[in-house]
Design an enzyme around this catalytic site. Structure first.
Site, PDB file in Angstrom:
ATOM      1  N   ILE A 197     -14.689  16.452   5.242  1.00  0.00           N
ATOM      2  CA  ILE A 197     -14.511  17.203   3.998  1.00  0.00           C
ATOM      3  C   ILE A 197     -15.830  17.817   3.544  1.00  0.00           C
ATOM      4  O   ILE A 197     -15.851  18.877   2.901  1.00  0.00           O
ATOM      5  CB  ILE A 197     -13.918  16.298   2.888  1.00  0.00           C
ATOM      6  CG1 ILE A 197     -13.526  17.114   1.657  1.00  0.00           C
ATOM      7  CG2 ILE A 197     -14.901  15.195   2.512  1.00  0.00           C
ATOM      8  CD1 ILE A 197     -12.430  18.121   1.915  1.00  0.00           C
ATOM      9  N   GLU A 198     -16.951  17.183   3.929  1.00  0.00           N
ATOM     10  CA  GLU A 198     -18.266  17.705   3.544  1.00  0.00           C
ATOM     11  C   GLU A 198     -18.659  18.933   4.356  1.00  0.00           C
ATOM     12  O   GLU A 198     -19.613  19.625   4.000  1.00  0.00           O
ATOM     13  CB  GLU A 198     -19.338  16.626   3.722  1.00  0.00           C
ATOM     14  CG  GLU A 198     -19.184  15.419   2.828  1.00  0.00           C
ATOM     15  CD  GLU A 198     -18.284  14.338   3.408  1.00  0.00           C
ATOM     16  OE1 GLU A 198     -18.226  13.242   2.822  1.00  0.00           O
ATOM     17  OE2 GLU A 198     -17.632  14.590   4.454  1.00  0.00           O
ATOM     18  N   GLU A 226     -16.829   1.017   4.290  1.00  0.00           N
ATOM     19  CA  GLU A 226     -16.651   2.300   4.983  1.00  0.00           C
ATOM     20  C   GLU A 226     -17.061   3.501   4.138  1.00  0.00           C
ATOM     21  O   GLU A 226     -17.154   4.614   4.646  1.00  0.00           O
ATOM     22  CB  GLU A 226     -15.223   2.490   5.501  1.00  0.00           C
ATOM     23  CG  GLU A 226     -14.853   1.505   6.592  1.00  0.00           C
ATOM     24  CD  GLU A 226     -13.488   1.765   7.189  1.00  0.00           C
ATOM     25  OE1 GLU A 226     -13.295   1.451   8.374  1.00  0.00           O
ATOM     26  OE2 GLU A 226     -12.598   2.281   6.480  1.00  0.00           O
ATOM     27  N   ARG A 275       0.818  -1.212   0.000  1.00  0.00           N
ATOM     28  CA  ARG A 275       0.000   0.000   0.000  1.00  0.00           C
ATOM     29  C   ARG A 275       0.853   1.264   0.000  1.00  0.00           C
ATOM     30  O   ARG A 275       0.761   2.116  -0.884  1.00  0.00           O
ATOM     31  CB  ARG A 275      -0.916  -0.015   1.211  1.00  0.00           C
ATOM     32  CG  ARG A 275      -1.586   1.332   1.505  1.00  0.00           C
ATOM     33  CD  ARG A 275      -1.569   1.589   2.998  1.00  0.00           C
ATOM     34  NE  ARG A 275      -2.316   2.762   3.400  1.00  0.00           N
ATOM     35  CZ  ARG A 275      -1.761   3.794   4.033  1.00  0.00           C
ATOM     36  NH1 ARG A 275      -0.467   3.813   4.285  1.00  0.00           N
ATOM     37  NH2 ARG A 275      -2.507   4.815   4.404  1.00  0.00           N
ATOM     38  N   ASP A 290      -8.783  15.768   7.906  1.00  0.00           N
ATOM     39  CA  ASP A 290      -9.170  14.531   8.602  1.00  0.00           C
ATOM     40  C   ASP A 290     -10.014  14.888   9.811  1.00  0.00           C
ATOM     41  O   ASP A 290      -9.724  15.848  10.518  1.00  0.00           O
ATOM     42  CB  ASP A 290      -7.939  13.736   9.049  1.00  0.00           C
ATOM     43  CG  ASP A 290      -8.256  12.252   9.237  1.00  0.00           C
ATOM     44  OD1 ASP A 290      -9.173  11.947  10.027  1.00  0.00           O
ATOM     45  OD2 ASP A 290      -7.600  11.414   8.609  1.00  0.00           O
ATOM     46  N   GLU A 327      -6.163   7.755   0.394  1.00  0.00           N
ATOM     47  CA  GLU A 327      -6.143   6.298   0.560  1.00  0.00           C
ATOM     48  C   GLU A 327      -7.466   5.941   1.220  1.00  0.00           C
ATOM     49  O   GLU A 327      -7.583   5.901   2.434  1.00  0.00           O
ATOM     50  CB  GLU A 327      -4.939   5.872   1.410  1.00  0.00           C
ATOM     51  CG  GLU A 327      -4.624   4.381   1.292  1.00  0.00           C
ATOM     52  CD  GLU A 327      -5.526   3.512   2.150  1.00  0.00           C
ATOM     53  OE1 GLU A 327      -6.683   3.250   1.740  1.00  0.00           O
ATOM     54  OE2 GLU A 327      -5.073   3.109   3.226  1.00  0.00           O
ATOM     55  N   GLY A 338      -8.785  12.627   4.116  1.00  0.00           N
ATOM     56  CA  GLY A 338      -8.557  11.584   5.111  1.00  0.00           C
ATOM     57  C   GLY A 338      -7.070  11.346   5.287  1.00  0.00           C
ATOM     58  O   GLY A 338      -6.582  10.237   5.096  1.00  0.00           O
ATOM     59  N   SER A 397     -10.634  12.611  12.342  1.00  0.00           N
ATOM     60  CA  SER A 397     -10.241  11.844  13.527  1.00  0.00           C
ATOM     61  C   SER A 397      -9.183  12.579  14.344  1.00  0.00           C
ATOM     62  O   SER A 397      -8.509  13.500  13.869  1.00  0.00           O
ATOM     63  CB  SER A 397      -9.727  10.456  13.123  1.00  0.00           C
ATOM     64  OG  SER A 397      -8.486  10.567  12.464  1.00  0.00           O
TER      65      SER A 397
END
Length: 528
Positions: free
Chosen positions: A310-311, A335, A236, A282, A326, A260, A284
């Site tokens: 982001i919204e 998700e 990844r 992000d 990612e 994210g 979180s």
């Protein structure tokens, strides 16, 4: 959320006596006189379900509800097949939520009160909770009984029960038909009108989730452990690094949006590749660690960190040249983070801009692993000498995420979905696809496995691709396994035709519902 009724069910004035539910004859008058003779302080009253009138019994209350509010408790109980606990939940639901009669009469299965929280009484000593709901299933008048024990209307009662059962079945079928019709209408609308991603219903599914509804998802990314696992996934992380470092012309002097961002690894790759500005977003809590990481690497002049969805956030620029993210989950779409990337593309990507990764595919492959199937399914047939086979109904519908041994593969893979992030819309992420698996071995087919491949292609001088398939290097995504309830034999060279449908779970739009048809058998799985 149901609409609220005008009354709160807590009034204090006793209204005129309503009509009784049943015609009890002259005896009713004597009972009323006896009741009037009781001391006022000894009487127990209960409020109406929809206004502030008080009554001396459940029967009086229900009669009032039927005459004054057009709410028939008898019909409600029979319509939904309510027994003792279902009736209790119904009463407490109405007491607690104060819905309108119109709302209550419009409800079809599943009912909103089927939750344990509605077993707790809202009113102390509520007479309606002391009412025996079984009385509503009994004949109104007592028929003459012959010496042999048969009543004169036995056959009529049996016919009535049969009619009620058929009515309940018809109600359920009608509810399912209405739901299917609504889905068809939405599909047709999206197909014909090519609804913009900012306005289609699927878009708002993720964008409109409230903090308390989406908190678990974001909190899971607040702990360092999940980021450590992803960073240590070399397939990844090195694929992203190679794409960015080997294609610096895509990032040189560009404004980049990282959706994210997590620890900020992709943002730092982009900054090192020459980006003029990187905006990293992000929701979180890991973002606070990302701030320290950016400062430690002296990239704070290039990378701007913003905490939020982001919204919902406001970016310091109107448009960006490149979006990186990612976003991939198990079976690619778990998700639903791609929804957020597509939202960002629609709102912030400049004309001629690019989204990476840009191409993704989902594939299926047939699996023969009899021992694994026995360990998960046949195990329940004999557990320390006890038959627990009923547990299979709970085990089989759950998709399993684990590494598939490539030696157990018995077919060539088949692509079931191709996504171009530059052209796809959120409504495209729920889909159905026919497929054919061409078997390569004679064996017992016990499962179907799903995985995805990722491509960095658009404008790339050096194309980068990686796979999460069972024949490639292991990744943290592993593979998604759909165990078959009934394995079946196949011969090498056969063409196994099937169909798969993937859509978001209405109750949790970040999870997936997958329906798989293979060998004339259909099974629905959840990925959550």
């Amino acid at each position: 959320m149901c609409s609220l009724a005008a009354g709160n069910g807590q009034g204090a004035e006793l209204g005129p006596e309503p009509l009784e539910l049943s015609d009890s004859g002259d005896d009713a008058g004597w009972e009323d006189e006896d009741a009037d003779a009781e001391p006022a302080q000894g009487r127990q009253h209960t409020p109406c379900l929809f206004c502030d009138r008080l009554f001396r019994s459940a029967e009086e209350t229900f009669s009032h509800c039927k005459l004054e509010h057009q709410f028939n408790i008898d019909g409600m109980v029979h319509k939904h097949g309510l027994e003792f606990y279902g009736y209790i939940k119904l009463i407490n639901f109405i007491r607690l939520k104060n819905p309108t009669v119109e709302y209550m009469n419009s409800i079809y299965n599943p009912v909103p009160w089927d939750k344990d929280e509605y077993l707790k009484p809202v009113l102390e000593d509520d007479l309606l909770l002391q009412f025996d709901v079984e009385d509503l299933y009994e004949p109104v008048s007592a028929p003459f009984t012959y010496p042999n024990g048969l009543s004169e209307n036995t056959s009529a009662v049996e016919k009535l029960k049969l009619m009620e059962a058929r009515a309940l079945s018809a109600e359920a079928a009608l509810a399912r038909a209405r739901e299917d019709l609504q889905k068809m209408k939405q599909f047709a609308q999206d197909f014909v009108m090519n609804v913009d991603v900012r306005t289609c219903s699927s878009t708002t599914t993720i964008a409109d989730l409230q903090e308390d509804e989406d908190g678990v998802y974001f909190s899971s990314y607040g702990h360092y452990g999940i980021h450590e696992e992803m960073l240590k996934d070399k397939v990844r992380t090195e694929s992203y690094r190679d794409f960015i470092y080997q294609n610096p012309h895509i990032f040189k002097d560009k404004v980049v949006l990282d959706v994210g961002c997590g620890t900020g690894i992709l943002s730092m790759f982009a900054a090192k590749a020459g980006a003029k500005k990187v905006i990293a977003v992000d929701q979180s809590e890991i973002l606070y660690q990302a701030m320290d990481i950016i400062r430690l690497n002296k990239l704070e002049d290039t990378i701007v960190l913003i905490k939020g969805k982001i919204e919902e956030v406001s970016l310091p620029v109107e448009k960006v040249d490149v979006i990186i993210s990612e976003w991939m989950g198990y079976f690619l779409l778990f998700e639903s983070m791609l929804d957020s990337v597509l939202y960002a593309k629609s709102k912030y990507l400049a004309k001629g801009g690019s989204v990476y990764p840009d191409i993704c595919t989902i594939s299926l492959v047939a699996v023969s692993d009899v021992s694994k199937h026995a360990d998960r399914i046949a195990f329940w047939d004999d557990v320390y000498g006890f038959n627990m086979s009923c547990m299979k109904k709970a085990v089989i519908p759950e998709a399993v995420v684990e590494v598939v041994d490539h030696k157990t593969l018995i077919s060539d893979p088949c692509d079931i979905k191709h996504i171009d992030c530059h052209t796809t819309s959120i409504s495209d992420l729920e889909f159905s696809s026919d497929f054919t698996l061409r078997t390569t071995k004679t064996a017992m087919c016990t499962a179907v496995a799903g995985y995805f491949d990722i491509y960095f292609e658009k404008n790339c001088h050096n194309r980068v691709v990686f796979s999460t398939g069972p024949q490639s290097t292991k990744t943290h995504w592993k593979q998604t396994i759909f165990l078959l309830e009934k394995p079946f034999p196949v011969k090498a060279g056969e063409a196994l035709k099937g169909k798969i449908t993937v859509h978001k779970n209405k109750k949790d739009p970040r999870s997936l519902i997958v329906t798989l048809t293979l060998n004339s058998s259909t099974q629905t799985y959840s990925l959550q």
